[in-house]
Design an enzyme around this catalytic site. Structure first.
Site, PDB file in Angstrom:
ATOM      1  N   GLY A 183       4.463 -12.883 -10.481  1.00 58.80           N
ATOM      2  CA  GLY A 183       5.819 -13.346 -10.745  1.00 58.80           C
ATOM      3  C   GLY A 183       5.985 -13.784 -12.188  1.00 58.80           C
ATOM      4  CB  ALA A 184       3.628 -13.417 -15.008  1.00 58.77           C
ATOM      5  CE  LYS A 239      10.603 -20.067  -1.526  1.00 59.32           C
ATOM      6  NZ  LYS A 239       9.574 -19.591  -2.474  1.00 59.32           N
ATOM      7  CE1 TYR A 243      14.131 -18.896  -1.388  1.00 62.90           C
ATOM      8  CE2 TYR A 243      14.937 -21.112  -0.917  1.00 62.90           C
ATOM      9  CZ  TYR A 243      14.259 -20.233  -1.741  1.00 62.90           C
ATOM     10  OH  TYR A 243      13.701 -20.684  -2.918  1.00 62.90           O
ATOM     11  CB  ALA A 269      12.677 -20.224   8.175  1.00 64.42           C
ATOM     12  CB  ILE A 329      14.209 -24.453 -11.281  1.00 63.41           C
ATOM     13  CG1 ILE A 329      13.437 -25.527 -10.489  1.00 63.41           C
ATOM     14  CG2 ILE A 329      13.554 -24.203 -12.642  1.00 63.41           C
ATOM     15  CD1 ILE A 329      13.352 -26.877 -11.152  1.00 63.41           C
ATOM     16  CB  SER A 383      11.918 -24.188  -1.908  1.00 63.07           C
ATOM     17  OG  SER A 383      13.232 -24.660  -2.098  1.00 63.07           O
ATOM     18  CG  ASP A 388       6.620  -4.636  -4.398  1.00 63.26           C
ATOM     19  OD1 ASP A 388       7.003  -5.812  -4.217  1.00 63.26           O
ATOM     20  OD2 ASP A 388       7.159  -3.662  -3.850  1.00 63.26           O
TER      21      ASP A 388
END
Length: 271
Positions: free
Chosen positions: A19-20, A166, A162, A164, A195, A149, A70
């Site tokens: 995820g960089a 996290k 979403y 659930a 963020i 999150s 991916d």
């Protein structure tokens, strides 16, 4: 006497950040590189991953390379781990930040949308833990860091699926930490609130929502990716050597208070 500065030093360590290319992942890669780590920058956005790696190398504090990966593909994640082990010989730190949110009421979700969110956020985290946890167990050390999150613990309409995923990440972190602790491996998560990233950009474009969300924090502002990246770097370092199975809140106090701070305001103490 303990050398506390040295505890944060990542010189000689190999770190992988999935995820960089942008946002929290990019900030995490920069933070790890700034502390001396060699960072493998991975993302489906190959150009973004390459750019992040180049920025780290040009900074002169760390070194980096990049890989197209991916985060929703188990095969890609396995290939990323295998490549890093082949080239570097070990993996000291592994960070995964990618996430997808489709903001809809649960009754309006399609099966395909549900699968999209769960496959990336939750199943992707599972693949990441498994593929990077195994070599860390074999070498007898390592730090795995996932991105949960504040939505794991507090919710609003349209975020049920979403949230659930996290919450699932937070529980998998606890479970995996309990399984690999005896091998010297630590597993943690960061738990950000609002963020300023590509994922939240649509909200930022709506001033009323932007200001409302800011008011939910005790600082009355959104957080920056670097503020989460620094927390990731802490969890990666020996300064966090006794921390595992935790989800570290980086939320500006969002989950510490019941709604926007109102009413009494503290006066500034006189000196």
């Amino acid at each position: 006497m303990q050398n506390y500065r040295q505890l944060f030093d990542l010189s000689g360590k190999t770190a992988v950040v999935l995820g960089a290319a942008s946002g929290i992942g990019q900030a995490s890669a920069h933070a790890l590189g700034a502390l001396g780590a060699h960072v493998v920058c991975a993302d489906r956005d190959a150009d973004g991953a390459k750019s992040t790696a180049e920025q780290i190398t040009q900074s002169g504090t760390g070194s980096a390379e990049w890989r197209s990966t991916d985060a929703a593909s188990g095969a890609d994640i396995a290939a990323l781990a295998a490549h890093t082990l082949a080239v570097r010989g070990r993996i000291d730190v592994a960070v995964a930040t990618p996430a997808l949110n489709i903001r809809k009421l649960i009754v309006d979700y399609t099966d395909e949308e549900f699968d999209q969110v769960v496959n990336l956020n939750l199943k992707g985290a599972f693949h990441f833990m498994r593929r990077f946890g195994a070599p860390m167990m074999k070498q007898g050390s390592g730090s795995l860091i996932l991105c949960s999150s504040m939505r794991a613990v507090t919710i609003e309409p349209g975020l049920g699926i979403y949230a659930a995923t996290k919450a699932g990440i937070a529980q998998m972190v606890k479970g995996f930490a309990s399984e690999v602790g005896s091998y010297g491996v630590r597993v943690n998560a960061v738990m950000p609130s609002i963020i300023e990233t590509r994922l939240t950009a649509p909200l930022k474009e709506r001033p009323a929502i932007y200001d409302t969300y800011a008011a939910h924090t005790v600082f009355n502002r959104w957080g920056q990716p670097s503020e989460v990246g620094s927390a990731v770097a802490f969890l990666a370092s020996d300064a966090a050597s006794y921390i595992t199975g935790s989800s570290l809140s980086v939320d500006g106090g969002w989950t510490a208070i019941d709604g926007p701070p109102t009413g009494l305001t503290a006066t500034r103490p006189s000196v």
